[in-house]
Design a protein around this motif. Structure first.
Motif, mmCIF file in Angstrom:
data_model
loop_
_atom_site.group_PDB
_atom_site.id
_atom_site.type_symbol
_atom_site.label_atom_id
_atom_site.label_comp_id
_atom_site.label_asym_id
_atom_site.label_seq_id
_atom_site.Cartn_x
_atom_site.Cartn_y
_atom_site.Cartn_z
ATOM 1 N N GLN A 31 7.499 -8.530 1.356
ATOM 2 C CA GLN A 31 6.959 -7.220 1.753
ATOM 3 C C GLN A 31 5.432 -7.270 1.833
ATOM 4 O OE1 GLN A 31 8.574 -4.278 2.376
ATOM 5 N NE2 GLN A 31 10.658 -4.749 1.796
ATOM 6 N N THR A 32 4.813 -7.884 0.836
ATOM 7 C CA THR A 32 3.351 -7.941 0.789
ATOM 8 C C THR A 32 2.798 -8.791 1.924
ATOM 9 O OG1 THR A 32 3.474 -7.712 -1.602
ATOM 10 C CG2 THR A 32 1.392 -8.486 -0.686
ATOM 11 N N LEU A 33 3.376 -9.955 2.146
ATOM 12 C CA LEU A 33 2.887 -10.821 3.213
ATOM 13 C C LEU A 33 3.078 -10.183 4.587
ATOM 14 C CD1 LEU A 33 4.046 -14.322 1.942
ATOM 15 C CD2 LEU A 33 1.726 -13.398 2.002
ATOM 16 N N THR A 34 4.202 -9.533 4.777
ATOM 17 C CA THR A 34 4.441 -8.859 6.060
ATOM 18 C C THR A 34 3.435 -7.731 6.278
ATOM 19 O OG1 THR A 34 6.785 -9.378 5.876
ATOM 20 C CG2 THR A 34 6.181 -7.691 7.451
ATOM 21 N N SER A 35 3.142 -6.964 5.235
ATOM 22 C CA SER A 35 2.154 -5.889 5.367
ATOM 23 C C SER A 35 0.760 -6.444 5.654
ATOM 24 C CB SER A 35 2.119 -5.046 4.093
ATOM 25 O OG SER A 35 3.346 -4.391 3.920
ATOM 26 N N LEU A 36 0.406 -7.546 5.011
ATOM 27 C CA LEU A 36 -0.904 -8.158 5.283
ATOM 28 C C LEU A 36 -1.012 -8.627 6.725
ATOM 29 C CD1 LEU A 36 -1.591 -10.192 2.027
ATOM 30 C CD2 LEU A 36 -2.842 -8.208 2.864
ATOM 31 N N VAL A 37 0.067 -9.221 7.246
ATOM 32 C CA VAL A 37 0.033 -9.678 8.638
ATOM 33 C C VAL A 37 0.055 -8.493 9.587
ATOM 34 C CG1 VAL A 37 1.386 -10.894 10.400
ATOM 35 C CG2 VAL A 37 0.991 -11.951 8.183
ATOM 36 N N GLN A 38 0.799 -7.447 9.243
ATOM 37 C CA GLN A 38 0.915 -6.296 10.137
ATOM 38 C C GLN A 38 -0.370 -5.470 10.183
ATOM 39 O OE1 GLN A 38 4.303 -3.829 9.298
ATOM 40 N NE2 GLN A 38 3.846 -2.392 10.945
ATOM 41 N N PHE A 39 -1.050 -5.306 9.049
ATOM 42 C CA PHE A 39 -2.216 -4.424 9.016
ATOM 43 C C PHE A 39 -3.531 -5.168 8.787
ATOM 44 C CE2 PHE A 39 1.375 -1.881 7.383
ATOM 45 C CZ PHE A 39 1.478 -1.006 8.447
ATOM 46 N N GLY A 40 -3.527 -6.131 7.890
ATOM 47 C CA GLY A 40 -4.768 -6.812 7.522
ATOM 48 C C GLY A 40 -5.299 -7.732 8.596
ATOM 49 N N TYR A 41 -4.441 -8.586 9.131
ATOM 50 C CA TYR A 41 -4.888 -9.561 10.123
ATOM 51 C C TYR A 41 -5.440 -8.897 11.388
ATOM 52 C CZ TYR A 41 -4.852 -13.651 13.152
ATOM 53 O OH TYR A 41 -5.223 -14.634 14.021
ATOM 54 N N PRO A 42 -4.765 -7.897 11.962
ATOM 55 C CA PRO A 42 -5.356 -7.227 13.132
ATOM 56 C C PRO A 42 -6.667 -6.520 12.798
ATOM 57 C CG PRO A 42 -3.044 -6.702 12.979
ATOM 58 C CD PRO A 42 -3.394 -7.433 11.739
#
Length: 201
Positions: A31-42
């Motif tokens: 969940q955490t990694l997916t959220s980081l890729v979905q919101f943090g990386y962009p």
């Protein structure tokens, strides 16, 4: 019929008592990694683009398309996951990994999947609908009657007072009348007999 009902009731009871398990995942904290890729990386990519825009290299139309389409797709998927796809999030094996890869593909600079989706699939549909409905929509908006805004007050309707003059009038009025020099204690003492008289009546 009684043993079958008992068996069904027993099975349902055991199913409700079984602990809910997370689906199979190869990520340590999916969940955490997916959220980081979905919101943090962009967000990091956008900040880098914004910094280069300050130095003189402006954002291109492709950059605007990339981030706009990405945010729209992200919002739609978030809505669907909270209403319809919650079962997939909780029970579908490798769903979060697929979601992570999809969002990474959408925004990764070498792939720019959001731009590909726009130019290949969304733009032709948008152009067709835009050509069909844009003129009708704009003419309807121009015909719409908007409520009148209240007009600002004019100088004649506002009363301007000279505060210094008002203060002087108040001070002279107090000089003419004898100011009462009663203290709070005297006020309370004078009120007590009045209250007692009112109670006696």
């Amino acid at each position: 019929a009684l043993p079958i009902c008992s068996l069904i009731a027993d099975t349902l009871f055991q199913a409700t008592q079984a602990p809910l398990t997370m689906p199979v995942s190869v990520l340590p904290i999916p969940q955490t990694l997916t959220s980081l890729v979905q919101f943090g990386y962009p967000a990091v990519l956008f900040m880098e683009k914004a910094k280069t825009a300050k130095t003189g290299e402006p954002l291109t139309d492709e950059d605007y398309i990339l981030f706009t389409v990405y945010l729209v797709i992200s919002a739609v998927i978030m809505f669907l996951e909270s209403t319809v796809l919650w079962v997939a999030v909780d029970y579908c094996p490798l769903y979060l990994e697929a979601k992570l890869l999809f969002f990474l593909w959408l925004v990764y600079p070498d792939h720019k999947g959001a731009c590909w989706l726009w130019y290949k699939h969304i733009q032709p549909l948008h152009k067709k609908l835009d050509d069909q409905f844009y003129d009708k929509l704009m003419s309807a908006l121009q015909k719409a009657h908007l409520p009148d805004l209240p007009k600002p007050a004019t100088e004649d309707s506002t009363q301007v007072s000279d505060k210094q003059k008002v203060i002087e009038e108040l001070l002279t009025a107090k000089k003419g009348s004898a100011p009462s020099a009663k203290t709070d204690k005297e006020d309370k003492e004078s009120e007590e007999p009045e209250k007692e008289n009112a109670r006696a009546n």
